[in-house]
Design an enzyme around this catalytic site. Structure first.
Site, PDB file in Angstrom:
ATOM      1  N   TYR A 155    -114.936 -10.498 -43.866  1.00  0.00           N
ATOM      2  CA  TYR A 155    -115.594  -9.294 -44.358  1.00  0.00           C
ATOM      3  C   TYR A 155    -114.591  -8.140 -44.417  1.00  0.00           C
ATOM      4  O   TYR A 155    -114.603  -7.334 -45.352  1.00  0.00           O
ATOM      5  CB  TYR A 155    -116.781  -8.927 -43.457  1.00  0.00           C
ATOM      6  CG  TYR A 155    -117.911  -9.921 -43.505  1.00  0.00           C
ATOM      7  CD1 TYR A 155    -118.840  -9.904 -44.538  1.00  0.00           C
ATOM      8  CD2 TYR A 155    -118.052 -10.895 -42.518  1.00  0.00           C
ATOM      9  CE1 TYR A 155    -119.883 -10.813 -44.590  1.00  0.00           C
ATOM     10  CE2 TYR A 155    -119.089 -11.818 -42.562  1.00  0.00           C
ATOM     11  CZ  TYR A 155    -120.001 -11.777 -43.594  1.00  0.00           C
ATOM     12  OH  TYR A 155    -121.027 -12.700 -43.644  1.00  0.00           O
ATOM     13  N   ASN A 178    -126.594 -10.044 -52.184  1.00  0.00           N
ATOM     14  CA  ASN A 178    -126.043 -10.634 -53.403  1.00  0.00           C
ATOM     15  C   ASN A 178    -127.148 -11.314 -54.202  1.00  0.00           C
ATOM     16  O   ASN A 178    -127.762 -12.276 -53.725  1.00  0.00           O
ATOM     17  CB  ASN A 178    -124.956 -11.640 -53.019  1.00  0.00           C
ATOM     18  CG  ASN A 178    -124.398 -12.406 -54.204  1.00  0.00           C
ATOM     19  OD1 ASN A 178    -124.593 -12.020 -55.358  1.00  0.00           O
ATOM     20  ND2 ASN A 178    -123.695 -13.481 -53.921  1.00  0.00           N
ATOM     21  N   CYS A 186    -120.668 -15.583 -52.111  1.00  0.00           N
ATOM     22  CA  CYS A 186    -120.662 -14.841 -50.851  1.00  0.00           C
ATOM     23  C   CYS A 186    -120.621 -15.768 -49.646  1.00  0.00           C
ATOM     24  O   CYS A 186    -120.303 -15.330 -48.531  1.00  0.00           O
ATOM     25  CB  CYS A 186    -121.867 -13.905 -50.772  1.00  0.00           C
ATOM     26  SG  CYS A 186    -123.470 -14.712 -50.982  1.00  0.00           S
ATOM     27  N   HIS A 187    -120.923 -17.063 -49.845  1.00  0.00           N
ATOM     28  CA  HIS A 187    -120.838 -18.003 -48.723  1.00  0.00           C
ATOM     29  C   HIS A 187    -119.398 -18.194 -48.247  1.00  0.00           C
ATOM     30  O   HIS A 187    -119.166 -18.697 -47.151  1.00  0.00           O
ATOM     31  CB  HIS A 187    -121.447 -19.363 -49.111  1.00  0.00           C
ATOM     32  CG  HIS A 187    -120.735 -20.064 -50.221  1.00  0.00           C
ATOM     33  ND1 HIS A 187    -120.989 -19.805 -51.557  1.00  0.00           N
ATOM     34  CD2 HIS A 187    -119.758 -21.019 -50.211  1.00  0.00           C
ATOM     35  CE1 HIS A 187    -120.227 -20.569 -52.317  1.00  0.00           C
ATOM     36  NE2 HIS A 187    -119.465 -21.307 -51.532  1.00  0.00           N
ATOM     37  N   GLU A 213    -117.216 -27.739 -49.848  1.00  0.00           N
ATOM     38  CA  GLU A 213    -115.983 -27.317 -50.499  1.00  0.00           C
ATOM     39  C   GLU A 213    -114.743 -27.762 -49.716  1.00  0.00           C
ATOM     40  O   GLU A 213    -113.711 -28.117 -50.313  1.00  0.00           O
ATOM     41  CB  GLU A 213    -115.994 -25.797 -50.685  1.00  0.00           C
ATOM     42  CG  GLU A 213    -117.078 -25.350 -51.657  1.00  0.00           C
ATOM     43  CD  GLU A 213    -117.034 -23.845 -51.950  1.00  0.00           C
ATOM     44  OE1 GLU A 213    -116.070 -23.183 -51.499  1.00  0.00           O
ATOM     45  OE2 GLU A 213    -117.942 -23.364 -52.637  1.00  0.00           O
TER      46      GLU A 213
END
Length: 216
Positions: A155, A178, A186-187, A213
């Site tokens: 952040y 979001n 945003c993850h 991912e």
């Protein structure tokens, strides 16, 4: 004397929500109602009566609500956000002419399916940021798309990138609010200690996306 009969768009919206809930007596009736709804929705779109189209999509992180305007994807919402509440918010923020019309969302649905299958790393879709309120939140969202697939940023790092190093909490709020999760990733924003942090879809959904991912 005023006309209090339901508007065609209201009837279509009601029917669309019933179809999403499976609120029809049997498969044949559901199929017939679905065909009727889709034909009426197409007519509404061609007549300029459809401002926001939506559909739902089953995914590994639950059923997502997908919505789009003529400008682009305007909202993606998780089950836990309450789809009816999200549709109401869209009606109040974007336009009351919100109808279930899956065809406009076919491309987005395909790209999301490809993402979960490990076949897609970026989304190639126009976006409508109408529901991202405030210039700073939009600035944050623009930087989120720079965080590559399989990577994360804190952040604090996003706050620096957005030009406001002290606005770490505001970055957290921008991520939490979001309107386009997955497409605007945003993850991929985590705490400075490496823990995942909060997420609109719930902590388990965030961990699943990060694991997906990282395994690619």
């Amino acid at each position: 004397m005023s006309d209090t009969s339901p508007r065609p768009t209201d009837l279509l919206a009601s029917l669309g929500r019933d179809l999403d809930r499976g609120a029809t007596p049997d498969d044949d009736s559901r199929a017939a109602l679905s065909r009727l709804h889709d034909r009426l929705a197409a007519d509404a779109a061609s007549s300029g009566l459809l401002d926001v189209a939506y559909r739902t999509l089953d995914t590994p992180v639950g059923t997502l609500l997908l919505a789009a305007t003529d400008q682009g994807v305007v909202r993606i919402a998780f089950d836990v956000e309450g789809h009816d509440a999200v549709l109401d918010r869209i009606a109040r923020t974007v336009s009351p002419r919100v109808l279930r019309s899956p065809a406009r969302l076919d491309r987005l649905a395909t790209e999301i399916d490809e993402y979960f299958a490990g076949e897609r790393r970026t989304f190639d879709l126009p976006l409508d940021l109408t529901m991202a309120s405030g210039p700073f939140r939009r600035e944050v969202l623009s930087h989120l798309r720079d965080i590559g697939y399989g990577r994360t940023a804190s952040y604090a790092q996003v706050a620096v990138a957005a030009g406001s190093p002290r606005a770490v909490r505001a970055v957290g709020t921008a991520c939490a609010k979001n309107p386009l999760p997955l497409v605007v990733p945003c993850h991929r924003v985590v705490r400075s200690d490496g823990t995942s942090g909060s997420y609109a879809g719930g902590p388990e959904a965030k961990r699943l996306l990060l694991a997906l991912e990282s395994a690619a």
